[in-house]
Design a protein around this motif. Structure first.
Motif, PDB file in Angstrom:
ATOM      1  N   MET A   1      27.866 -26.817 -24.606  1.00 14.71           N
ATOM      2  CA  MET A   1      27.201 -28.610 -24.007  1.00 14.71           C
ATOM      3  C   MET A   1      27.316 -28.134 -23.005  1.00 14.71           C
ATOM      4  SD  MET A   1      30.496 -30.341 -22.424  1.00 14.71           S
ATOM      5  CE  MET A   1      30.886 -30.362 -21.555  1.00 14.71           C
ATOM      6  N   ASN A   2      26.542 -26.483 -21.935  1.00 11.26           N
ATOM      7  CA  ASN A   2      26.380 -26.731 -20.822  1.00 11.26           C
ATOM      8  C   ASN A   2      24.949 -27.171 -20.474  1.00 11.26           C
ATOM      9  OD1 ASN A   2      29.166 -27.350 -19.550  1.00 11.26           O
ATOM     10  ND2 ASN A   2      29.111 -24.789 -19.577  1.00 11.26           N
ATOM     11  N   LYS A   3      23.971 -26.998 -21.431  1.00  5.33           N
ATOM     12  CA  LYS A   3      22.619 -26.957 -21.442  1.00  5.33           C
ATOM     13  C   LYS A   3      21.876 -28.191 -21.773  1.00  5.33           C
ATOM     14  CE  LYS A   3      22.690 -23.153 -19.167  1.00  5.33           C
ATOM     15  NZ  LYS A   3      22.626 -22.616 -17.662  1.00  5.33           N
ATOM     16  N   LEU A   4      22.661 -29.064 -22.742  1.00  4.78           N
ATOM     17  CA  LEU A   4      22.514 -29.778 -23.873  1.00  4.78           C
ATOM     18  C   LEU A   4      21.362 -31.144 -22.501  1.00  4.78           C
ATOM     19  CD1 LEU A   4      24.467 -30.317 -26.403  1.00  4.78           C
ATOM     20  CD2 LEU A   4      22.483 -29.573 -26.531  1.00  4.78           C
ATOM     21  N   THR A   5      21.020 -31.361 -22.851  1.00  8.49           N
ATOM     22  CA  THR A   5      20.847 -32.880 -22.147  1.00  8.49           C
ATOM     23  C   THR A   5      20.788 -34.211 -22.696  1.00  8.49           C
ATOM     24  OG1 THR A   5      17.642 -32.600 -21.773  1.00  8.49           O
ATOM     25  CG2 THR A   5      18.551 -34.212 -21.225  1.00  8.49           C
ATOM     26  N   PHE A   6      21.487 -35.456 -21.240  1.00 12.53           N
ATOM     27  CA  PHE A   6      22.401 -36.196 -21.822  1.00 12.53           C
ATOM     28  C   PHE A   6      21.751 -37.085 -21.344  1.00 12.53           C
ATOM     29  CE2 PHE A   6      25.338 -32.440 -21.292  1.00 12.53           C
ATOM     30  CZ  PHE A   6      26.452 -32.178 -22.547  1.00 12.53           C
ATOM     31  N   LYS A   7      21.043 -37.637 -22.052  1.00 18.11           N
ATOM     32  CA  LYS A   7      20.761 -39.111 -22.224  1.00 18.11           C
ATOM     33  C   LYS A   7      21.093 -39.833 -23.065  1.00 18.11           C
ATOM     34  CE  LYS A   7      17.451 -40.120 -19.295  1.00 18.11           C
ATOM     35  NZ  LYS A   7      17.322 -40.299 -17.676  1.00 18.11           N
ATOM     36  N   HIS A   8      22.552 -39.591 -24.095  1.00 19.00           N
ATOM     37  CA  HIS A   8      22.417 -40.245 -25.024  1.00 19.00           C
ATOM     38  C   HIS A   8      22.417 -41.845 -24.471  1.00 19.00           C
ATOM     39  CE1 HIS A   8      25.748 -37.787 -23.421  1.00 19.00           C
ATOM     40  NE2 HIS A   8      26.499 -38.886 -23.541  1.00 19.00           N
ATOM     41  N   HIS A   9      23.088 -42.227 -23.815  1.00 22.10           N
ATOM     42  CA  HIS A   9      23.605 -43.328 -23.567  1.00 22.10           C
ATOM     43  C   HIS A   9      22.470 -44.306 -22.856  1.00 22.10           C
ATOM     44  CE1 HIS A   9      27.439 -41.500 -21.934  1.00 22.10           C
ATOM     45  NE2 HIS A   9      26.793 -41.313 -21.573  1.00 22.10           N
ATOM     46  N   ALA A  10      21.309 -44.282 -23.820  1.00 21.51           N
ATOM     47  CA  ALA A  10      20.371 -45.036 -24.123  1.00 21.51           C
ATOM     48  C   ALA A  10      20.931 -45.716 -25.302  1.00 21.51           C
ATOM     49  CB  ALA A  10      18.756 -44.208 -23.529  1.00 21.51           C
ATOM     50  N   SER A 228      31.519 -27.000 -14.392  1.00 16.92           N
ATOM     51  CA  SER A 228      33.163 -25.758 -14.868  1.00 16.92           C
ATOM     52  C   SER A 228      34.397 -26.952 -14.698  1.00 16.92           C
ATOM     53  CB  SER A 228      33.459 -25.514 -12.712  1.00 16.92           C
ATOM     54  OG  SER A 228      34.904 -24.557 -13.498  1.00 16.92           O
ATOM     55  N   ALA A 229      34.786 -26.294 -16.279  1.00 14.80           N
ATOM     56  CA  ALA A 229      35.788 -26.662 -16.814  1.00 14.80           C
ATOM     57  C   ALA A 229      37.534 -26.856 -15.431  1.00 14.80           C
ATOM     58  CB  ALA A 229      36.642 -26.159 -17.943  1.00 14.80           C
ATOM     59  N   ASP A 230      37.223 -26.371 -15.023  1.00 18.40           N
ATOM     60  CA  ASP A 230      38.194 -25.725 -13.606  1.00 18.40           C
ATOM     61  C   ASP A 230      38.906 -27.388 -13.190  1.00 18.40           C
ATOM     62  OD1 ASP A 230      38.242 -23.497 -13.809  1.00 18.40           O
ATOM     63  OD2 ASP A 230      37.768 -22.747 -11.934  1.00 18.40           O
ATOM     64  N   PHE A 231      37.563 -28.735 -13.127  1.00 14.13           N
ATOM     65  CA  PHE A 231      37.868 -29.357 -12.336  1.00 14.13           C
ATOM     66  C   PHE A 231      37.982 -30.982 -13.396  1.00 14.13           C
ATOM     67  CE2 PHE A 231      35.188 -27.317  -9.738  1.00 14.13           C
ATOM     68  CZ  PHE A 231      35.391 -27.079  -8.263  1.00 14.13           C
ATOM     69  N   LEU A 232      38.237 -30.290 -14.688  1.00 13.15           N
ATOM     70  CA  LEU A 232      38.547 -31.433 -15.154  1.00 13.15           C
ATOM     71  C   LEU A 232      40.322 -32.078 -15.345  1.00 13.15           C
ATOM     72  CD1 LEU A 232      36.657 -30.534 -18.576  1.00 13.15           C
ATOM     73  CD2 LEU A 232      36.018 -31.351 -16.969  1.00 13.15           C
ATOM     74  N   ALA A 249      44.315 -29.504 -21.078  1.00 16.74           N
ATOM     75  CA  ALA A 249      43.888 -30.152 -22.526  1.00 16.74           C
ATOM     76  C   ALA A 249      42.486 -30.762 -22.381  1.00 16.74           C
ATOM     77  CB  ALA A 249      44.689 -30.706 -24.238  1.00 16.74           C
ATOM     78  N   ALA A 250      41.840 -31.237 -20.883  1.00 14.89           N
ATOM     79  CA  ALA A 250      41.203 -32.078 -21.444  1.00 14.89           C
ATOM     80  C   ALA A 250      40.146 -31.224 -21.570  1.00 14.89           C
ATOM     81  CB  ALA A 250      40.674 -32.595 -19.330  1.00 14.89           C
ATOM     82  N   LEU A 496      38.330 -23.710  -5.563  1.00 14.84           N
ATOM     83  CA  LEU A 496      37.852 -24.914  -6.216  1.00 14.84           C
ATOM     84  C   LEU A 496      37.192 -25.408  -4.960  1.00 14.84           C
ATOM     85  CD1 LEU A 496      40.207 -26.524  -7.705  1.00 14.84           C
ATOM     86  CD2 LEU A 496      38.956 -26.358  -8.674  1.00 14.84           C
ATOM     87  N   ILE A 497      37.207 -25.458  -3.616  1.00 11.68           N
ATOM     88  CA  ILE A 497      36.316 -25.832  -2.861  1.00 11.68           C
ATOM     89  C   ILE A 497      34.748 -24.414  -1.994  1.00 11.68           C
ATOM     90  CG2 ILE A 497      37.866 -27.504  -1.662  1.00 11.68           C
ATOM     91  CD1 ILE A 497      38.010 -25.508   0.920  1.00 11.68           C
TER      92      ILE A 497
END
Length: 576
Positions: A1-10, A228-232, A249-250, A496-497
């Protein structure tokens, strides 16, 4: 999913619903005509309300500008802070997880404007949200010090971001800003902007993160670790937008990568900042340029031995990173010195080309810096830089790097050893009370019920503060043994930092980087900044890196606004 464009909230199915895409239980179906309404209560609670703003009247270059200013808590489950902190009094318990969005009236409908995303966190301290964009304020876009005026003149949405970090206490008495809190909060703010992208002015695909010192380090960490999934799990805890599931599982339905990073003197890679600092400065430390600890002058106390021992670890660390020098050979600690020297040479020759008068050997360097007591001017003889040619066409004939480092240390006293992780070690006690000083960044680490934890090997192994829960003296474990435990969070906090932990990995690093560290800035080592340069440069997702050591500049930021904003504009124009 990382490379997709997320303008779907329109898209919207109902007045109260938002759309969420790319995976998870709320995914959009494969057929573009089929959409599923968001059922995530936290995302619904974070829907932007365009009617909740105040009007602020300012001037930019003498012309009246009317702004809409939104004050937004950017997470659904903010951690409330005590209103009375050790160094400040709050009026809002959510101030550390709030952002202020300032939009010129004529940009309210602009969906392409860049988002200038400003973090604070000087010294990696917590930063309650605030803004200088206030009623009646005058800004000037043409100076080299007014980034607010430049951003508003350029038509950018200006965002001041509050974040948790070290030194603050929650209502329940716990230390609420422990790592990775500042990075997590900045990512949560980015996620709010992405969730509400089509409801808010500007484009969340054009976020420019910027900050100075600890804020520069935060800028680098956020910009390196996109998606990064590390922060989820941490994002889930505070109700950040786009998180589905919880804990290990996030998963995520929203991105948190950014377009560009503008980082000034970034205090970065804290887990290795001390070994880099002593590698840089150990050989030039003296009673003249290094302060006393516990009433004991540098040469008579524990600092020299500590400095030498810490410095000895740096070469192996650099080799372990497997980075490449400019000629393709393995990057070494000595290679970092050579590269830093080359950056200094480039900067001096750039200044000469601009008409700056650079002193020859025996001439005087004059620097000024601001501080709590006003402006300090320092005059030092040039004994390290040799020029050839006339004053207008001169080139750098030679740099004595050891003398250059000594010059920097003479310009402003060095941090004491240990510089970044000093609590409980090297006699770092109040000389009168005998109480351990809480200084450096040590209190960014450890669990929320502990005030601090040593996070570097030498400090951990030499901690002498009995009962603080940190070090071999309290745990019976060396640093290596403690870090090997699966139950400790310290290793995760350090990673993480740290931007170097995410550059050159699967994380989506920002494609554009502008990094500056002043030529007389001793707040972190040149070696650490040059190391960051090589890590950014080698990341395949990075398209452009502008890196300089500005002439006679100390620890500061936003002193080159015209250059920085010309660079930002060029990158945005190239990506319409």
């Amino acid at each position: 999913m990382n490379k997709l464009t997320f303008k779907h909230h329109a898209l919207a199915l109902a007045a109260a619903s938002l759309l969420v895409g790319c995976g998870g239980k709320d995914a959009i179906a494969e057929e573009p005509a089929v959409v599923v309404a968001a059922t995530d209560a936290e995302d619904l609670a974070l829907k932007f309300d365009a009617t909740k703003y105040t009007t602020v009247n300012i001037t930019v270059d003498g012309l009246a500008v009317k702004l809409r200013q939104y004050r937004i808590v950017y997470v659904a489950k903010p951690i409330k802070a005590l209103l009375t902190q050790s160094n400040s009094t709050l009026t809002d318990a959510n101030a550390y997880q709030t952002m202020i969005v300032s939009v010129p009236e004529d940009k309210v409908g602009d969906q392409k404007a860049a988002l200038y995303f400003l973090v604070n966190n000087s010294g990696w301290m917590a930063s309650a949200v605030s803004t200088t964009i206030t009623e009646g304020k005058a800004f000037v876009s043409t100076t080299d010090t007014d980034n607010v005026g430049a951003a508003l003149k350029a038509g950018y949405v200006f965002i001041n971001v509050g974040t948790r970090s070290r030194g603050i206490v929650a209502e329940d008495g716990r230390w609420m800003g422990k790592a990775p809190a500042p990075v997590v909060d900045a990512k949560a703010a980015i996620r709010y902007l992405r969730l509400n992208d089509t409801l808010m002015p500007g484009s969340a695909e054009r976020i420019v993160v910027t900050g100075t010192s600890g804020g520069g380090g935060l800028t680098a960490a956020v910009s390196a670790s996109g998606n990064s999934a590390d922060f989820l799990p941490f994002l889930d805890e505070i109700g950040a937008a786009g998180i589905t599931g919880s804990g290990a599982a996030a998963t995520s339905t929203i991105k948190d990568d950014v377009f560009a990073a503008v980082a000034y003197c970034p205090i970065n890679n804290l887990g290795n900042a001390d070994i880099g600092y002593e590698f840089e400065y150990s050989a030039v430390r003296s009673d003249k340029n290094t302060g006393a600890l516990g009433g004991v002058v540098y040469s008579a106390g524990q600092q020299p031995a500590a400095s030498t021992a810490i410095a000895a670890k740096f070469a192996a660390y650099v080799s372990s990173l497997n980075l490449k020098a400019d000629d393709g050979s393995a990057l070494t600690a000595q290679g970092l010195r050579d590269a830093t020297q080359a950056f200094v040479k480039q900067e001096i020759e750039r200044q000469i080309a601009k008409g700056t008068t650079v002193p020859a050997i025996g001439g005087n360097f004059v620097t000024t810096r601001g501080g709590p007591g006003g402006t300090t001017t320092t005059t030092l003889v040039n004994d390290w830089l040799t020029l050839s040619g006339s004053s207008t066409t001169a080139t750098v004939a030679g740099i004595d790097y050891a003398k250059f480092v000594n010059y920097v240390a003479a310009n402003q006293a060095l941090k004491t050893a240990v510089a970044f992780d000093p609590v409980g070690v090297t006699g770092n006690k109040n000389a009168t009370t005998g109480i351990w000083n809480i200084s450096g960044e040590t209190n960014l680490f450890g669990p929320a019920d502990m005030r601090y934890a040593n996070y570097s090997e030498w400090s951990w192994n030499n901690n002498a503060a009995l009962g603080d829960g940190s070090g071999t003296d309290d745990t019976g474990l060396s640093f290596a043994q403690y870090m090997a435990l699966s139950s400790t969070t310290l290793g995760k906090q350090i990673k993480l930092i740290n931007p170097l932990a995410y550059l050159n990995t699967a994380a989506d690093s920002a494609p554009y980087w502008y990094v500056r560290h002043g030529m007389v800035d001793r707040d972190t080592a040149f070696a650490m900044q040059t190391l960051l340069y090589y890590a950014i440069k080698s990341d395949a997702s990075v398209k452009d890196l502008s890196f300089k050591l500005p002439y006679l500049v100390g620890h500061s930021g936003n002193y080159d606004v015209q250059e920085a904003f010309a660079w930002i504009k060029a990158k945005l124009d190239a990506n319409p």
